[in-house]
Design a protein around this motif. Structure first.
Motif, PDB file in Angstrom:
ATOM      1  N   ASP A   1       0.487  -1.257  -0.119  1.00  7.68           N
ATOM      2  CA  ASP A   1       0.215   0.180   0.210  1.00  7.68           C
ATOM      3  C   ASP A   1       0.954   1.676  -0.035  1.00  7.68           C
ATOM      4  O   ASP A   1       0.733   2.255  -0.581  1.00  7.68           O
TER       5      ASP A   1
ATOM      6  N   GLN B   1       2.089  -7.296  -4.068  1.00  8.22           N
ATOM      7  CA  GLN B   1      -0.011  -8.279  -3.879  1.00  8.22           C
ATOM      8  C   GLN B   1      -0.263  -8.545  -5.121  1.00  8.22           C
ATOM      9  O   GLN B   1      -0.822  -7.049  -6.067  1.00  8.22           O
TER      10      GLN B   1
ATOM     11  N   HIS C   1      -4.246  -6.197  -5.561  1.00 11.84           N
ATOM     12  CA  HIS C   1      -3.649  -4.861  -5.228  1.00 11.84           C
ATOM     13  C   HIS C   1      -4.642  -4.383  -6.223  1.00 11.84           C
ATOM     14  O   HIS C   1      -4.519  -3.520  -7.357  1.00 11.84           O
TER      15      HIS C   1
END
Length: 223
Positions: free
Chosen positions: A171, A201, A204
């Motif tokens: 993130d 990820q 994502h």
């Protein structure tokens, strides 16, 4: 080791019933000490009985109105229930009662963030990372709040701090991509950050949307 400390140790070991017994004894032996009530309330909160936990926190406040930890625990209870306005009030009271650690500032910042007040949340996240400069989540939330108030340069610094502590924080890479795209208009750098987030990820979705956005911008520029 006193009984409150022993009870906390048992709780950390997952021995809830034994911890409850120890905290009960601590309260019976010293009913004017708020710590026993706070600890018992925390046990009740951890096993999913918030109403009883609340009564113990309030009892601790009656015994000692200056017990900052009681307000902090009650704030945590409200936060866990999604009652961010009351959580904010209790964390503020904990600080006014003298509680000064990274956690209380972080939780106050989180409450304000949940109330969509990033500008007000900022000083509490900043204080949190001052008190604990190894807290990845505090740096990340600081970065998010900075980005929301369009302080992108400072947000980029905060997200870089996240990555210095946790190089695999997907993130943080995604938000660096957004900041570079919006603030720097640097599509190549933004794309690299989005791809890194996806590498870490694969599902994502926001980073995937970021890649699509950059591709569209590049296509429009080439036409």
């Amino acid at each position: 080791m006193d009984k409150n400390a022993k009870g906390i140790e048992l709780l950390q070991q997952g021995k809830v019933e034994e911890a409850v017994q120890i905290f009960t004894e601590a309260i019976e032996e010293n009913p004017t000490d708020p710590v026993g009530y706070i600890n018992f309330g925390n046990v009740l909160m951890s096993v999913g009985d918030p109403e009883k936990a609340k009564r113990f926190f309030e009892r601790a406040m009656e015994v000692d109105p200056e017990a900052g930890a009681a307000y902090y625990s009650l704030g945590t209870l409200h936060f866990n229930q999604g009652d961010y306005d009351h959580a904010k009030d209790q964390f503020e009271r904990a600080i006014t009662k003298g509680m000064e650690n990274a956690d209380v500032h972080f939780m106050l910042g989180m409450s304000l963030s949940q109330l969509d007040q990033p500008k007000l949340a900022l000083p509490y996240f900043q204080r949190s990372v001052e008190l604990d400069d190894q807290d990845v989540e505090a740096f990340f939330q600081l970065g998010l709040s900075l980005a929301k108030v369009e302080a992108y340069k400072e947000a980029i610094a905060a997200f870089n701090n996240v990555l210095s502590l946790d190089p695999e924080h997907a993130d943080a890479y995604y938000n660096l991509g957004v900041a570079n795209l919006v603030h720097e208009s640097n599509t190549d750098q933004a794309l690299a950050f989005f791809h890194k987030a996806i590498e870490l990820q694969p599902d994502h979705e926001l980073a995937q949307m970021g890649v699509a956005t950059v591709d569209m911008i590049k296509k429009e520029e080439s036409e």
